[in-house]
Write a protein that holds these residues in place. Structure first.
Motif, PDB file in Angstrom:
ATOM      1  N   LEU A   1       7.594  -0.327  -6.861  1.00 23.98           N
ATOM      2  CA  LEU A   1       7.880   0.659  -5.818  1.00 23.98           C
ATOM      3  C   LEU A   1       9.329   0.511  -5.354  1.00 23.98           C
ATOM      4  N   GLU A   2       9.748  -0.726  -5.130  1.00 24.50           N
ATOM      5  CA  GLU A   2      11.120  -0.975  -4.678  1.00 24.50           C
ATOM      6  C   GLU A   2      12.134  -0.475  -5.701  1.00 24.50           C
TER       7      GLU A   2
ATOM      8  N   ARG B   1      -3.244   0.870   3.637  1.00 24.94           N
ATOM      9  CA  ARG B   1      -4.547   0.234   3.402  1.00 24.94           C
ATOM     10  C   ARG B   1      -4.460  -0.919   2.405  1.00 24.94           C
ATOM     11  N   ASP B   2      -3.480  -1.754   2.507  1.00 19.04           N
ATOM     12  CA  ASP B   2      -3.353  -2.924   1.622  1.00 19.04           C
ATOM     13  C   ASP B   2      -4.198  -4.058   2.213  1.00 19.04           C
ATOM     14  N   ILE B   3      -5.509  -3.942   2.055  1.00 18.44           N
ATOM     15  CA  ILE B   3      -6.409  -4.919   2.673  1.00 18.44           C
ATOM     16  C   ILE B   3      -7.260  -5.621   1.624  1.00 18.44           C
ATOM     17  N   ALA B   4      -7.737  -6.784   1.958  1.00 20.98           N
ATOM     18  CA  ALA B   4      -8.591  -7.565   1.056  1.00 20.98           C
ATOM     19  C   ALA B   4      -9.868  -6.781   0.804  1.00 20.98           C
TER      20      ALA B   4
ATOM     21  N   VAL C   1      -2.605  -5.084  -2.767  1.00 17.11           N
ATOM     22  CA  VAL C   1      -1.576  -4.615  -3.689  1.00 17.11           C
ATOM     23  C   VAL C   1      -0.776  -5.830  -4.144  1.00 17.11           C
ATOM     24  N   ARG C   2      -0.552  -5.922  -5.427  1.00 18.01           N
ATOM     25  CA  ARG C   2       0.177  -7.064  -5.985  1.00 18.01           C
ATOM     26  C   ARG C   2       1.666  -6.973  -5.673  1.00 18.01           C
ATOM     27  N   GLU C   3       2.293  -8.153  -5.602  1.00 20.11           N
ATOM     28  CA  GLU C   3       3.737  -8.187  -5.373  1.00 20.11           C
ATOM     29  C   GLU C   3       4.478  -7.469  -6.486  1.00 20.11           C
ATOM     30  N   SER C   4       3.959  -7.558  -7.720  1.00 21.24           N
ATOM     31  CA  SER C   4       4.615  -6.881  -8.847  1.00 21.24           C
ATOM     32  C   SER C   4       4.572  -5.361  -8.668  1.00 21.24           C
TER      33      SER C   4
END
Length: 153
Positions: free
Chosen positions: A67-68, A52-55, A59-62
């Protein structure tokens, strides 16, 4: 390449599936435990794993970077999946995480070192009457056969 909202949803779901899979492999019993291990909020983690990464609250790139790092994904893996540039995530050790499985890169040298030990332990368990010399000969024969078949260098 421009994607439709259907494509966006599909890519987000693919990432969600891969993240869920990795959480389970890492032994985190809950989404909250996984979020804590990555240093991200529980709400945000649930958003990622739920696809659900929706406008307007993306979710920020940071956050994906955290997570990575926490899940030992190679940097940029999440973004590549979300943007439809990748169908899998490569882990830091080179293992490829695909939906429903992991593909580990084959290391013949590690296998060559492990096979004689595995043969010896198996022989001692299954046929304890064999001598050490017989077990060693069996291990050597197994290695020769695997090389003859082209399975080992």
């Amino acid at each position: 390449m421009a994607y439709t909202s259907g494509d966006d949803a599909r890519h987000l779901q693919k990432l969600a599936t891969l993240v869920t899979q990795r959480r389970v492999v890492l032994g985190y019993r809950s989404k909250e435990a996984a979020a804590d291990a990555c240093g991200i909020s529980h709400t945000t983690y649930r958003k990622i794993e739920g696809g659900r990464d929706i406008a307007p609250r993306r979710v920020r790139e940071s956050t994906y970077a955290k997570l990575e790092m926490g899940f030992k994904f190679r940097a940029g893996s999440c973004k590549a999946v979300i943007e439809g540039e990748a169908d899998s995530i490569t882990l830091e050790d080179g293992t490829e995480l695909i939906e429903g499985a992991q593909i580990a890169h084959f290391a013949p040298e590690a296998l060559s070192e492990g096979i004689p030990d595995a043969v010896a332990k198996s022989a001692m368990t299954v046929a304890p009457e064999l001598t050490g010399r017989q077990i060693q000969a069996m291990g050597e024969r197994v290695m020769e056969e695997l090389r003859r078949r082209g399975l080992l260098p």
